[in-house]
Write a protein that holds these residues in place. Structure first.
Motif, PDB file in Angstrom:
ATOM      1  N   VAL A 110      -0.229   2.042 -17.150  1.00  0.00           N
ATOM      2  CA  VAL A 110       0.173   1.559 -18.478  1.00  0.00           C
ATOM      3  C   VAL A 110       1.648   1.861 -18.720  1.00  0.00           C
ATOM      4  N   TYR A 111       2.054   3.096 -18.386  1.00  0.00           N
ATOM      5  CA  TYR A 111       3.458   3.490 -18.573  1.00  0.00           C
ATOM      6  C   TYR A 111       4.395   2.581 -17.781  1.00  0.00           C
ATOM      7  N   LYS A 112       4.009   2.257 -16.545  1.00  0.00           N
ATOM      8  CA  LYS A 112       4.868   1.412 -15.699  1.00  0.00           C
ATOM      9  C   LYS A 112       5.020   0.010 -16.268  1.00  0.00           C
ATOM     10  N   LEU A 113       3.927  -0.551 -16.783  1.00  0.00           N
ATOM     11  CA  LEU A 113       4.005  -1.888 -17.374  1.00  0.00           C
ATOM     12  C   LEU A 113       4.890  -1.893 -18.617  1.00  0.00           C
ATOM     13  N   ILE A 114       4.706  -0.881 -19.452  1.00  0.00           N
ATOM     14  CA  ILE A 114       5.501  -0.795 -20.684  1.00  0.00           C
ATOM     15  C   ILE A 114       6.985  -0.647 -20.358  1.00  0.00           C
ATOM     16  N   LYS A 115       7.276   0.174 -19.360  1.00  0.00           N
ATOM     17  CA  LYS A 115       8.680   0.381 -18.968  1.00  0.00           C
ATOM     18  C   LYS A 115       9.256  -0.879 -18.327  1.00  0.00           C
ATOM     19  N   ARG A 116       8.465  -1.547 -17.458  1.00  0.00           N
ATOM     20  CA  ARG A 116       8.963  -2.734 -16.754  1.00  0.00           C
ATOM     21  C   ARG A 116       9.316  -3.851 -17.726  1.00  0.00           C
ATOM     22  N   TYR A 117       8.496  -4.018 -18.767  1.00  0.00           N
ATOM     23  CA  TYR A 117       8.710  -5.122 -19.706  1.00  0.00           C
ATOM     24  C   TYR A 117       9.396  -4.679 -21.003  1.00  0.00           C
ATOM     25  N   GLN A 168      -3.793  -5.448  -9.198  1.00  0.00           N
ATOM     26  CA  GLN A 168      -4.530  -5.251  -7.947  1.00  0.00           C
ATOM     27  C   GLN A 168      -6.042  -5.225  -8.169  1.00  0.00           C
ATOM     28  N   GLY A 169      -6.471  -5.541  -9.400  1.00  0.00           N
ATOM     29  CA  GLY A 169      -7.894  -5.590  -9.688  1.00  0.00           C
ATOM     30  C   GLY A 169      -8.524  -4.247  -9.970  1.00  0.00           C
ATOM     31  N   CYS A 170      -7.710  -3.234 -10.251  1.00  0.00           N
ATOM     32  CA  CYS A 170      -8.213  -1.878 -10.500  1.00  0.00           C
ATOM     33  C   CYS A 170      -8.213  -1.565 -11.997  1.00  0.00           C
ATOM     34  N   SER A 171      -8.914  -0.478 -12.335  1.00  0.00           N
ATOM     35  CA  SER A 171      -8.911  -0.025 -13.722  1.00  0.00           C
ATOM     36  C   SER A 171      -7.540   0.542 -14.078  1.00  0.00           C
ATOM     37  N   PHE A 172      -7.230   0.554 -15.364  1.00  0.00           N
ATOM     38  CA  PHE A 172      -5.950   1.069 -15.805  1.00  0.00           C
ATOM     39  C   PHE A 172      -5.988   2.589 -15.958  1.00  0.00           C
ATOM     40  N   THR A 173      -4.873   3.232 -15.650  1.00  0.00           N
ATOM     41  CA  THR A 173      -4.660   4.640 -15.914  1.00  0.00           C
ATOM     42  C   THR A 173      -3.431   4.749 -16.805  1.00  0.00           C
ATOM     43  N   LYS A 174      -3.206   5.928 -17.360  1.00  0.00           N
ATOM     44  CA  LYS A 174      -2.025   6.075 -18.221  1.00  0.00           C
ATOM     45  C   LYS A 174      -0.739   5.856 -17.415  1.00  0.00           C
ATOM     46  N   SER A 175      -0.798   6.110 -16.095  1.00  0.00           N
ATOM     47  CA  SER A 175       0.364   5.896 -15.236  1.00  0.00           C
ATOM     48  C   SER A 175       0.686   4.410 -15.104  1.00  0.00           C
ATOM     49  N   LEU A 233       0.849  -1.184   0.000  1.00  0.00           N
ATOM     50  CA  LEU A 233       0.000   0.000   0.000  1.00  0.00           C
ATOM     51  C   LEU A 233       0.886   1.235   0.000  1.00  0.00           C
ATOM     52  N   GLY A 234       1.753   1.335  -1.013  1.00  0.00           N
ATOM     53  CA  GLY A 234       2.610   2.495  -1.168  1.00  0.00           C
ATOM     54  C   GLY A 234       1.833   3.673  -1.717  1.00  0.00           C
ATOM     55  N   LEU A 235       2.547   4.720  -2.063  1.00  0.00           N
ATOM     56  CA  LEU A 235       1.907   5.951  -2.525  1.00  0.00           C
ATOM     57  C   LEU A 235       1.047   5.726  -3.765  1.00  0.00           C
ATOM     58  N   GLU A 236       1.603   5.026  -4.768  1.00  0.00           N
ATOM     59  CA  GLU A 236       0.863   4.836  -6.016  1.00  0.00           C
ATOM     60  C   GLU A 236      -0.434   4.065  -5.787  1.00  0.00           C
ATOM     61  N   ALA A 237      -0.379   3.047  -4.929  1.00  0.00           N
ATOM     62  CA  ALA A 237      -1.577   2.257  -4.656  1.00  0.00           C
ATOM     63  C   ALA A 237      -2.625   3.104  -3.946  1.00  0.00           C
ATOM     64  N   GLN A 238      -2.196   3.936  -2.992  1.00  0.00           N
ATOM     65  CA  GLN A 238      -3.147   4.803  -2.293  1.00  0.00           C
ATOM     66  C   GLN A 238      -3.783   5.813  -3.247  1.00  0.00           C
ATOM     67  N   LYS A 239      -2.952   6.377  -4.138  1.00  0.00           N
ATOM     68  CA  LYS A 239      -3.475   7.340  -5.117  1.00  0.00           C
ATOM     69  C   LYS A 239      -4.511   6.683  -6.029  1.00  0.00           C
ATOM     70  N   GLN A 244      -2.768   7.145 -22.648  1.00  0.00           N
ATOM     71  CA  GLN A 244      -4.166   7.324 -22.267  1.00  0.00           C
ATOM     72  C   GLN A 244      -5.079   6.456 -23.128  1.00  0.00           C
ATOM     73  N   GLU A 245      -4.796   6.406 -24.420  1.00  0.00           N
ATOM     74  CA  GLU A 245      -5.597   5.571 -25.318  1.00  0.00           C
ATOM     75  C   GLU A 245      -5.467   4.094 -24.947  1.00  0.00           C
ATOM     76  N   MET A 246      -4.250   3.683 -24.613  1.00  0.00           N
ATOM     77  CA  MET A 246      -4.044   2.287 -24.211  1.00  0.00           C
ATOM     78  C   MET A 246      -4.837   1.956 -22.953  1.00  0.00           C
ATOM     79  N   ALA A 247      -4.818   2.865 -21.987  1.00  0.00           N
ATOM     80  CA  ALA A 247      -5.564   2.640 -20.741  1.00  0.00           C
ATOM     81  C   ALA A 247      -7.061   2.518 -21.029  1.00  0.00           C
ATOM     82  N   GLU A 248      -7.579   3.377 -21.895  1.00  0.00           N
ATOM     83  CA  GLU A 248      -9.005   3.348 -22.227  1.00  0.00           C
ATOM     84  C   GLU A 248      -9.370   2.048 -22.939  1.00  0.00           C
TER      85      GLU A 248
END
Length: 229
Positions: free
Chosen positions: A215-222, A206-213, A22-28, A191-195
């Motif tokens: 999406v960016y993290k997944l693309i960067k991680r992989y 975590q079972g949540c909807s995607f945001t552009k943030s 439950l870090g900052l990003e998860a709380q946001k 944003q388009e990818m998240a939509e």
């Protein structure tokens, strides 16, 4: 009717903010999903240990709530306080508070929850102390300063590896990555990818909807951009 204004309060510990569940990003993200299209007018981040009651950022957040007539919003109840006396005095203030994980909670329920949380924390501390004393009585040396730092650093590294492995093996992430490879190739914006992901029924690890943030993290991680760079 005038739209409700919100001030967000986020709290993390100095040791766990980098890899906690439950870090900052998860709380946001929890707050964002709760408010939908409404954006908090301000965001206050408290970085401190869980048992201290002197929270300057919380005081600033409450002060702005009073000035703006806003509601304080917190991702989860245990992000705010486990101390009965501290939470009780806070709930008796003139500021409305909403907890995303328990929005229907009234003051009586919150008092009960905080009392149980504090009792559990004190019980755990008492058990730990008793276990250490029993171990010491059997001749074990506790807290060897030569090895504590190394063990602590190794524990952090192991925790980070575990979290990364859990994310890599998460089925929601795997499904999203498969589609993202195509969307990156088609040069969609984040944003388009998240939509698109949300429209097709995909959810995050975590079972949540995607945001552009996210999406960016997944693309960067992989390293998906490098595949088509």
């Amino acid at each position: 009717m005038e739209e409700t204004k919100y001030v967000a309060y986020l709290r993390v510990s100095t040791q766990k903010q980098g890899y906690s569940g439950l870090g900052l990003e998860a709380q946001k993200e929890i707050i964002h999903n709760y408010l939908h299209d409404t954006i908090p007018i301000s965001e206050y981040v408290e970085v401190e240990s869980g048992r201290k009651s002197d929270r300057p950022k919380l005081k600033e957040a409450l002060s702005q709530c009073r000035k703006e007539g806003a509601t304080l919003i917190v991702a989860k109840l245990d992000r705010l306080a486990r101390s009965v006396s501290f939470l009780s005095s806070l709930l008796e203030s003139d500021v409305d508070i909403v907890f995303c994980d328990f929005p229907q909670a009234n003051k009586m329920v919150l008092h009960i929850i905080s009392a149980i949380s504090q009792y559990e924390a004190e019980l755990t501390a008492a058990r730990t102390k008793a276990a250490l004393q029993a171990k010491k009585a059997r001749g074990f040396k506790l807290g060897n300063p030569e090895h504590l730092l190394d063990k602590h650093e190794k524990a952090i590294q192991n925790s980070i590896k575990t979290c990364k492995a859990r994310a890599d093996n998460n089925p929601n992430n795997r499904r999203a990555i498969a589609l993202l490879r195509t969307l990156v190739k088609e040069e969609h914006t984040y944003q388009e990818m998240a939509e698109i992901l949300n429209r097709e029924g995909f959810v995050s690890s975590q079972g949540c909807s995607f945001t552009k943030s996210t999406v960016y993290k997944l693309i960067k991680r992989y390293n998906l951009l490098e595949d088509y760079g």
